[in-house]
Design an enzyme around this catalytic site. Structure first.
Site, PDB file in Angstrom:
ATOM      1  N   GLY A  12       0.620  -1.175   0.177  1.00  0.00           N
ATOM      2  CA  GLY A  12      -0.038  -0.131  -0.083  1.00  0.00           C
ATOM      3  C   GLY A  12       0.851   1.122  -0.022  1.00  0.00           C
ATOM      4  O   GLY A  12       0.383   2.235   0.575  1.00  0.00           O
ATOM      5  N   SER A  15       0.116   5.541  -1.605  1.00  0.00           N
ATOM      6  CA  SER A  15      -0.735   6.536  -0.732  1.00  0.00           C
ATOM      7  C   SER A  15      -0.913   6.354   0.437  1.00  0.00           C
ATOM      8  O   SER A  15      -0.500   5.340   1.207  1.00  0.00           O
ATOM      9  CB  SER A  15      -2.124   6.542  -1.582  1.00  0.00           C
ATOM     10  N   GLY A  16      -1.409   7.433   1.139  1.00  0.00           N
ATOM     11  CA  GLY A  16      -1.714   7.264   2.689  1.00  0.00           C
ATOM     12  C   GLY A  16      -0.326   7.030   3.709  1.00  0.00           C
ATOM     13  O   GLY A  16       0.635   7.512   3.440  1.00  0.00           O
ATOM     14  N   ILE A  17      -0.785   6.156   4.444  1.00  0.00           N
ATOM     15  CA  ILE A  17       0.138   5.707   5.601  1.00  0.00           C
ATOM     16  C   ILE A  17       1.321   5.089   4.834  1.00  0.00           C
ATOM     17  O   ILE A  17       2.536   5.507   5.262  1.00  0.00           O
ATOM     18  CB  ILE A  17      -0.604   4.764   6.444  1.00  0.00           C
ATOM     19  N   ASN A  85       0.880  -3.372   5.335  1.00  0.00           N
ATOM     20  CA  ASN A  85       0.429  -1.902   5.674  1.00  0.00           C
ATOM     21  C   ASN A  85      -1.035  -1.994   4.730  1.00  0.00           C
ATOM     22  O   ASN A  85      -1.968  -1.362   5.284  1.00  0.00           O
ATOM     23  CB  ASN A  85       1.108  -0.808   5.196  1.00  0.00           C
ATOM     24  N   SER A 150     -18.918  -1.320  11.555  1.00  0.00           N
ATOM     25  CA  SER A 150     -17.679  -1.729  10.848  1.00  0.00           C
ATOM     26  C   SER A 150     -17.235  -3.140  11.090  1.00  0.00           C
ATOM     27  O   SER A 150     -16.054  -3.685  11.012  1.00  0.00           O
ATOM     28  CB  SER A 150     -16.478  -0.791  11.611  1.00  0.00           C
ATOM     29  N   TYR A 153     -14.353  -4.582   8.490  1.00  0.00           N
ATOM     30  CA  TYR A 153     -13.046  -3.815   9.019  1.00  0.00           C
ATOM     31  C   TYR A 153     -12.576  -4.360  10.329  1.00  0.00           C
ATOM     32  O   TYR A 153     -11.317  -4.915  10.609  1.00  0.00           O
ATOM     33  CB  TYR A 153     -13.069  -2.417   8.867  1.00  0.00           C
ATOM     34  N   LYS A 157      -9.303  -6.810  11.433  1.00  0.00           N
ATOM     35  CA  LYS A 157      -8.250  -6.195  11.990  1.00  0.00           C
ATOM     36  C   LYS A 157      -7.879  -7.077  13.531  1.00  0.00           C
ATOM     37  O   LYS A 157      -6.951  -7.187  14.042  1.00  0.00           O
ATOM     38  CB  LYS A 157      -8.468  -4.772  12.292  1.00  0.00           C
TER      39      LYS A 157
END
Length: 248
Positions: A12, A15-17, A85, A150, A153, A157
């Site tokens: 990943g 973008s982002g983190i 990630n 959620s 998700y 997680k």
């Protein structure tokens, strides 16, 4: 490129983190493998860095993952670190309103993708000399305390925590350490809705505190730079005033 520099693969990374972490590790002189579906974004992160290795790859495809990791291994001679990630979420819904397709997609990316990348990294780390390496999984504060609506998700997680713990145990004979960084409200494109308003446990919709994504990158760097005899098993880095304990 410094041939003695440590190597890390970041999923990943476009973008982002993932992007923020990749940029910091490149600045610090690491050899960085950039995994993501969109090659153009990876090339943009790699621009100007001879130690960057873009690896366009769909992490839900076992053959693509195997090829990407083998490319990194053959290029560098070894893989020292994996930052697992890449992930995704879906709009807030109760379970009865959640399409089965949404569930399957989130499980494929967040869980199966992490499994496939960890599997590929573990095999290389086990076989290389000197043996060993480090796998860091991106959890979330949702690995402990869910947001309302959620289910896909949060379930994935929580499963990442199980992946982390088992990899930590199974990696011991091969000098493979595994830890988890649980991130809360880092301000990326994905988190921008939080600054406007997101569903809360009490049924309201409120804006939430966020933090600069750079704090995630420096936290990851701390975990990565430890010698293999030491490990951050779990780290939570989050916006100080965000809802977390009891989501209140």
């Amino acid at each position: 490129m410094d041939s003695t520099a440590q190597s890390i693969i970041i999923t990943g990374a476009g973008s982002g983190i993932g992007r923020a972490c990749a940029q910091l590790f490149l600045e610090k002189g690491y050899k960085v493998g950039l995994i993501g579906r969109r090659a153009a974004l990876l090339e943009d992160v790699a621009k100007g860095h001879s130690n960057a290795l873009p690896l366009a790859c769909d992490i839900t495809d076992a053959d693509q993952v195997a090829k990407a990791f083998e490319t990194a291994r053959s290029t560098w001679g070894r893989i020292d670190i994996l930052f697992n990630n890449a992930g995704m979420s879906k709009p807030s819904r109760t379970i009865d309103e959640t399409p089965v397709e949404d569930w399957l997609e989130v499980v494929q990316v967040n869980l199966t993708g992490s499994f496939l990348c960890a599997r590929a990294a573990f095999a290389i780390m086990r076989a290389q000399s000197p043996q060993g390496g480090r796998i860091i999984n991106n959890g979330s504060v949702s690995a402990y305390t869910p947001r309302p609506g959620s289910i896909p998700y949060t379930a994935t997680k929580h499963a990442i925590t199980g992946l982390t713990k088992t990899l930590s145990l199974d990696g011991r004979p091969f000098n493979i350490a595994c830890g988890q960084i649980d991130i809360g409200n880092a301000l990326t494109e994905m988190a921008k809705p939080m600054t406007v308003g997101v569903p809360q446990a009490d049924g309201s919709v409120k804006a939430e505190a966020t933090m600069d994504v750079a704090h995630v990158a420096t936290s990851l760097l701390h975990m990565a730079e430890l010698p293999l005899e030491a490990n951050v098993q779990f780290m939570t880095v989050m916006a100080t005033k965000m809802p977390y304990v009891g989501r209140g």
